[in-house]
Design an enzyme around this catalytic site. Structure first.
Site, PDB file in Angstrom:
ATOM      1  N   GLU A   1       0.825  -1.206   0.000  1.00  0.00           N
ATOM      2  CA  GLU A   1       0.000   0.000   0.000  1.00  0.00           C
ATOM      3  C   GLU A   1       0.863   1.263   0.000  1.00  0.00           C
ATOM      4  OE1 GLU A   1      -3.229   0.470  -0.337  1.00  0.00           O
ATOM      5  OE2 GLU A   1      -3.620  -1.673  -0.531  1.00  0.00           O
TER       6      GLU A   1
ATOM      7  N   THR B   1       2.403   5.464  -7.522  1.00  0.00           N
ATOM      8  CA  THR B   1       3.295   4.646  -8.343  1.00  0.00           C
ATOM      9  C   THR B   1       2.448   3.604  -9.065  1.00  0.00           C
ATOM     10  OG1 THR B   1       5.082   4.901  -6.726  1.00  0.00           O
ATOM     11  CG2 THR B   1       5.339   3.165  -8.358  1.00  0.00           C
TER      12      THR B   1
ATOM     13  N   TYR C   1       9.387  10.132  -3.126  1.00  0.00           N
ATOM     14  CA  TYR C   1       9.086  10.595  -1.772  1.00  0.00           C
ATOM     15  C   TYR C   1       9.724   9.708  -0.700  1.00  0.00           C
ATOM     16  CZ  TYR C   1       5.688  13.524  -4.142  1.00  0.00           C
ATOM     17  OH  TYR C   1       5.090  14.424  -4.965  1.00  0.00           O
TER      18      TYR C   1
ATOM     19  N   TYR D   1      -6.835   6.109   4.549  1.00  0.00           N
ATOM     20  CA  TYR D   1      -7.017   5.209   3.411  1.00  0.00           C
ATOM     21  C   TYR D   1      -6.158   3.956   3.562  1.00  0.00           C
ATOM     22  CZ  TYR D   1      -6.892   3.189  -1.214  1.00  0.00           C
ATOM     23  OH  TYR D   1      -6.955   2.292  -2.253  1.00  0.00           O
TER      24      TYR D   1
ATOM     25  N   ASP E   1     -11.649   5.632  -2.997  1.00  0.00           N
ATOM     26  CA  ASP E   1     -10.559   6.363  -3.648  1.00  0.00           C
ATOM     27  C   ASP E   1     -11.083   6.961  -4.943  1.00  0.00           C
ATOM     28  OD1 ASP E   1     -10.757   4.199  -5.370  1.00  0.00           O
ATOM     29  OD2 ASP E   1      -8.682   3.537  -5.117  1.00  0.00           O
TER      30      ASP E   1
ATOM     31  N   CYS F   1     -26.279   0.530 -14.719  1.00  0.00           N
ATOM     32  CA  CYS F   1     -25.410   1.709 -14.779  1.00  0.00           C
ATOM     33  C   CYS F   1     -26.071   2.916 -15.442  1.00  0.00           C
ATOM     34  CB  CYS F   1     -24.117   1.365 -15.510  1.00  0.00           C
ATOM     35  SG  CYS F   1     -22.946   2.730 -15.624  1.00  0.00           S
TER      36      CYS F   1
END
Length: 312
Positions: free
Chosen positions: A54, A60, A101, A139, A157, A222
């Site tokens: 995660e 990425t 990061y 999250y 998300d 949908c």
């Protein structure tokens, strides 16, 4: 929406799911379990391994994460191994694998130390407890709780928001997304559900959707598939191809390439799942007439049927 809706009390002031919500749930889970991308962290319930995946997956591409994840676990197979490592080695690994990061590497190292020193080597199991680990936001905490312990809430998300907005016309409002997502998830099934809905957003309901090609299990319910409006919070303009006549012309040609010839009512369901009504025989007759005028197909009347085949 073509189906009735559940009571609005069940999802607050957000649009409700169809009344056959169990069918909606079963369709998605069955679709996911029949075929999905085989990432290695989906084959484990080890919270440490899932936490590493995660953290690496933040900003990425997943395809690039696989090799880095495997190399990381070869180097530090357990939380205890990572906690005992020199932080400089962890940061060096992170930058060497272009994971971006470096602070994330520092936080992951510190989180491993917390698990060993504050939790006696046992990962906390709830989203709230997991959020106490260094660098683990809501999250990520929920994802680890879901995928390691089947003990999470519904993941919301960007991909999930896109799916809910298109499928059930949920407004672009975080509270609304949270309510509908949580109500949609079957109780006690956060692991399979969150994997499944994120997979749907990742392979079928991307910014440019591939509804029929990917066999989206929610086409019959949908809103976007019904209306042809595939905009979403992260898709401000409607894709120019999905749902267009140009797309369906291509499907007709590809489908006829697999058959010698087809009658209209045999061809229709093969190019769109909602064939019938507004998109029934007259719609299809106009479509194949255009293709005939362009010299791509032959259209022939036989008794009461219209037969179509590719022009040689």
């Amino acid at each position: 929406m073509t189906d009735g809706h559940a009571s609005s009390l069940e999802t607050g002031d957000a649009p409700a799911l169809p009344e056959d919500v169990d069918d909606v749930r079963d369709a998605l889970i069955s679709w996911y379990e029949a075929d999905h991308r085989d990432f290695p962290w989906r084959r484990t319930d080890d919270p440490y391994e899932i936490l590493v995946s995660e953290v690496m997956s933040q900003q990425t591409q997943l395809g690039r994460v696989v090799e880095a994840w495997e190399d990381f676990l070869d180097e530090w197979p357990t939380a205890a191994d990572l906690a005992a490592a020199d932080r400089s080695d962890v940061v060096s690994f992170w930058s060497g694998h272009s994971l971006g990061y470096n602070n994330r590497a520092k936080y992951l190292h510190e989180a491993a130390r917390q698990v060993i020193e504050e939790y006696d080597g046992e990962f906390p199991r709830s989203p709230d407890e997991l959020s106490e680990l260094m660098g683990v936001g809501p999250y990520t905490a929920n994802a680890v709780a879901s995928f390691a312990f089947n003990n999470g809430d519904a993941v919301v998300d960007t991909n999930v928001k896109r799916v809910l907005h298109r499928a059930f016309d949920v407004p672009d409002d975080d509270d609304a997304f949270e309510r509908v997502a949580q109500f949609a998830m079957p109780e006690g099934e956060s692991k399979v559900w969150n994997n499944a809905i994120m997979e749907l957003g990742g392979v079928a309901c991307e910014k440019t959707p591939t509804c029929d090609e990917s066999g989206c299990p929610w086409r019959r319910w949908c809103h976007a598939y019904e209306t042809g409006d595939f905009t979403a919070p992260d898709v401000p303009t409607q894709p120019s191809f999905e749902g267009s006549r140009r797309q369906f012309r291509g499907r007709v040609v590809r489908t006829l390439g697999e058959y010698d010839e087809l009658e209209l009512d045999e061809l229709g369901p093969r190019i769109r799942v909602d064939y019938g009504g507004d998109y029934g025989r007259e719609w299809l007759r106009e479509l194949v007439s255009d293709l005939s005028a362009d010299g791509l197909v032959n259209v022939e009347k036989r008794d009461d049927d219209t037969v179509v085949r590719l022009r040689e």
